[in-house]
Design a protein around this motif. Structure first.
Motif, PDB file in Angstrom:
ATOM      1  N   ARG A  59       0.938  -1.286   0.082  1.00 44.12           N
ATOM      2  CA  ARG A  59      -0.021   0.092  -0.169  1.00 44.12           C
ATOM      3  C   ARG A  59       0.889   1.236   0.147  1.00 44.12           C
ATOM      4  NH1 ARG A  59      -3.632   2.462   4.722  1.00 44.12           N
ATOM      5  NH2 ARG A  59      -1.854   3.432   5.317  1.00 44.12           N
ATOM      6  N   TYR A  78      -3.020  11.663   5.559  1.00 41.97           N
ATOM      7  CA  TYR A  78      -3.332  10.323   5.971  1.00 41.97           C
ATOM      8  C   TYR A  78      -2.226   9.316   5.436  1.00 41.97           C
ATOM      9  CZ  TYR A  78      -4.852   5.688   6.745  1.00 41.97           C
ATOM     10  OH  TYR A  78      -4.805   4.429   7.092  1.00 41.97           O
ATOM     11  N   ASP A 101      -5.262   3.600   0.081  1.00 37.16           N
ATOM     12  CA  ASP A 101      -6.277   3.990   1.010  1.00 37.16           C
ATOM     13  C   ASP A 101      -6.721   5.580   1.145  1.00 37.16           C
ATOM     14  OD1 ASP A 101      -7.959   4.197   2.900  1.00 37.16           O
ATOM     15  OD2 ASP A 101      -6.728   3.185   4.666  1.00 37.16           O
ATOM     16  N   ARG A 129     -13.462  -5.524   3.816  1.00 31.31           N
ATOM     17  CA  ARG A 129     -12.163  -5.564   4.802  1.00 31.31           C
ATOM     18  C   ARG A 129     -12.850  -5.300   6.236  1.00 31.31           C
ATOM     19  NH1 ARG A 129      -7.637  -3.565   4.590  1.00 31.31           N
ATOM     20  NH2 ARG A 129      -8.097  -1.578   6.142  1.00 31.31           N
TER      21      ARG A 129
HETATM   22 MG    MG Z   1      -7.846   1.796   5.770  1.00 35.39          MG
END
Ligand code: MG
Ligand code: GCO
Length: 403
Positions: free
Chosen positions: A148, A160, A211, A284
């Motif tokens: 990621r 983030y 994300d 998820r």
């Molecule tokens: Mg997340």
């Protein structure tokens, strides 16, 4: 009849806070469960101590389903992150006990291995594109097949997913919420450039994930999904908040970038429409978030009908107990997709001895009876609870936004 003789909440902070439940029985077998709710730990401690533990004592720990239904239906106030985490803590401890009784690793009790190993993705975070690209390279060197990528963005304060330290990113960083500033325009312009660079440098084989962390509106998410298509993401996560499950229809209509959502869901009802309308590709939701193995199994079986695969949340606030249980679950679940794996600190790993191992980009379940994770209570006592909250996000004009 076998009996639960005691249940105790153990609160500790070996680098970050964890809420752990230990259930003991009259046959000497015990089970461990996780009930950690990041930034809201004490609510689960109180829910378990005041309302759950008193009704567990004397019950037969082998009746997992009945105890689950008792705690879910019996609360009257159904669902929600606190209730479902408390139920998860009990449920996982009971599956641990049952698997130990059966003398089987948990994946065997669930139905046996569907696979040899569990594909995981790690987190590469950098302050800018080149730093993030270097970090992806570092994860590749460690053997990861899926990474990621999150990066600092010019014009965004506290983007983030970008850690301040090395390797361990922990968002709950202060006793009062840290304030970050969000800028959708800068993010939308920047993110395709990041992934273009990552494909140029790292080639086609590595799985890349991203994300969005609930920051976009549906049409903005649709635009990002389109702009990322050339870089073939494994998934785009939490592209928009999902209180309204219909919101994903708009994203879906515009892009073939695979969609993942669900880390903040508590029950099958949060994802029923998303799954049955085929609006997502990966669910998820994880063990601790949604009432334990008993309920996650229902979500996974339901998702399989629509070829939706699992992608369990695995940030560091999911304790080694949840991670270990998830690795057993993933080893069994037929429609497995991928498992998030954000390494715990050495202090956390010491407090929670476990038998899962990382090798060749995968987690491998151990063969010990149960879920294979324990707690060293004496060591845990050396790390007292220390209140920490998650950050908040504001837009540049000061309005509150989704962190
Ligand atoms: Mg997340
Ligand atoms: C993820 C998550 C986490 C959450 C964290 C909140 O995809 O791993 O989004 O980083 O922010 O779990 O406690």
């Amino acid at each position: 009849m076998m009996k639960i003789t005691s249940a105790r909440v153990i609160l500790c902070s070996p680098g970050r806070n964890f809420v752990t439940l230990k259930i003991e029985t009259d046959e000497g077998i015990y089970g461990i469960g996780d009930g950690t709710l990041n930034g809201r730990e004490m609510s689960v401690v109180s829910y378990l101590s005041e309302h759950v533990i008193p009704v567990l004592i004397g019950r037969d720990p082998r009746r997992i389903e009945d105890i689950w239904q008792y705690l879910y239906r019996g609360a009257y106030w159904r669902r929600g992150p606190v209730t479902m985490r408390a139920i998860a803590a009990v449920d996982v401890a009971l599956w641990d006990i049952k698997a130990k009784l059966a003398n089987m690793p948990l994946f065997d009790l669930l139905g046996g291995r569907s696979r040899d190993k569990v594909l995981v993705y790690g987190h590469a975070n950098g302050t800018d594109i080149e730093h993030t690209s270097d970090e992806v390279g570092r994860y590749k060197e460690m053997g990861y097949k899926a990474v990621r990528a999150q990066s600092g963005i010019p014009g965004v304060k506290g983007a983030y997913g970008v850690g301040r330290g090395d390797m361990y990113y922990e968002p709950a960083d202060a006793s009062l919420p840290t304030e970050t500033v969000w800028n959708t325009g800068s993010y939308l312009n920047f993110t395709p450039k990041l992934f273009q660079r990552l494909r140029d440098v790292h080639g086609d084989e590595i799985h890349l994930l991203h994300d969005v962390h609930h920051r976009l509106t549906p049409i903005e998410a649709a635009r990002l999904g389109c702009n990322l298509e050339p870089y073939r993401l494994f998934w785009m996560e939490d592209a928009t908040p999902a209180e309204n499950q219909e919101a994903f229809r708009l994203i879906r209509q515009h892009t073939t970038t695979p969609l993942a959502v669900g880390e903040i869901f508590n029950t099958i009802w949060d994802c029923k429409d998303l799954i049955s309308n085929q609006l997502i590709d990966y669910i998820r939701t994880t063990i601790v978030g949604a009432g334990g193995v008993t309920h996650l199994r229902r979500i996974a079986d339901f998702a399989a009908l629509w070829q939706v695969r699992t992608g369990s949340h695995g940030a560091t606030d999911l304790s080694p107990v949840t991670l270990g249980t998830a690795v057993h679950f993933d080893t069994w679940v037929p429609n497995f997709g991928i498992q998030e794996y954000m390494r715990h600190t050495p202090e956390t790993d010491d407090v929670f001895p476990h038998d899962y191992t990382f090798r060749d980009g995968c987690l491998h379940a151990g063969e010990k009876p149960g879920h294979g994770v324990d707690i060293d209570e004496r060591l845990a006592a050396r790390y007292p609870y220390s209140p920490k909250q998650l950050p908040i996000a504001r837009l540049q004009d000061g309005s509150m936004w989704n962190w």
